[in-house]
Design a protein around this motif. Sequence first.
Motif, short mmCIF file in Angstrom:
data_model
loop_
_atom_site.label_atom_id
_atom_site.label_comp_id
_atom_site.label_asym_id
_atom_site.label_seq_id
_atom_site.Cartn_x
_atom_site.Cartn_y
_atom_site.Cartn_z
N TYR A 43 31.09 117.36 4.65
CA TYR A 43 29.67 116.99 4.76
C TYR A 43 28.82 118.21 4.47
O TYR A 43 28.98 119.25 5.11
N GLY A 45 25.31 117.91 4.21
CA GLY A 45 23.93 117.56 4.53
C GLY A 45 23.38 118.36 5.70
O GLY A 45 23.99 119.31 6.19
N THR A 46 22.22 117.92 6.17
CA THR A 46 21.52 118.64 7.24
C THR A 46 21.47 117.88 8.56
O THR A 46 20.90 118.37 9.52
N LYS A 47 22.07 116.72 8.61
CA LYS A 47 22.03 115.93 9.85
C LYS A 47 22.93 116.54 10.92
O LYS A 47 23.96 117.14 10.62
N SER A 48 22.55 116.33 12.18
CA SER A 48 23.34 116.82 13.31
C SER A 48 24.52 115.86 13.54
O SER A 48 24.54 114.74 13.03
N SER A 50 25.09 114.29 16.23
CA SER A 50 24.54 113.10 16.90
C SER A 50 23.95 112.11 15.90
O SER A 50 24.15 110.90 16.04
N GLU A 51 23.25 112.61 14.92
CA GLU A 51 22.66 111.73 13.90
C GLU A 51 23.77 111.06 13.06
O GLU A 51 23.67 109.87 12.75
N ILE A 52 24.80 111.82 12.73
CA ILE A 52 25.90 111.25 11.98
C ILE A 52 26.61 110.18 12.81
O ILE A 52 26.98 109.12 12.30
N ASP A 54 25.31 108.26 15.06
CA ASP A 54 24.46 107.07 15.04
C ASP A 54 24.64 106.29 13.73
O ASP A 54 24.71 105.05 13.74
N MET A 55 24.75 106.99 12.62
CA MET A 55 24.93 106.34 11.32
C MET A 55 26.28 105.64 11.26
O MET A 55 26.40 104.53 10.73
#
Length: 90
Positions: A43, A45-48, A50-52, A54-55
């Motif tokens: 990965y 990207g810039t997502k945390s 926690s955000e990943i 959730d996705m």
Amino acid sequence: MILQLSYELKTVEKDYSKLYSFLEKELATSSIHVLRDTWWIKYDGTKSISEICDMIKEKMGENDVFFLSMLDKNEINGWMASSNWKWLNE
């Protein structure tokens, strides 16, 4: 960053093709299904985390469970197919 996703898919009637497509094509720069219920995901990207999470949860059934962590490829070991180690080291 390399992520490890391990899961138990418990929703029998669920079509998981959207989850697999997400892991292979949307989330990952590259990914490999290393064990029956485990993926390694590159990965960039810039997502945390926690955000990943959730996705990923959005693509799973309500009874499914999973664990997501970052791998430090210098601090892991195991007995797996050589193709898995090759993927990790590239």
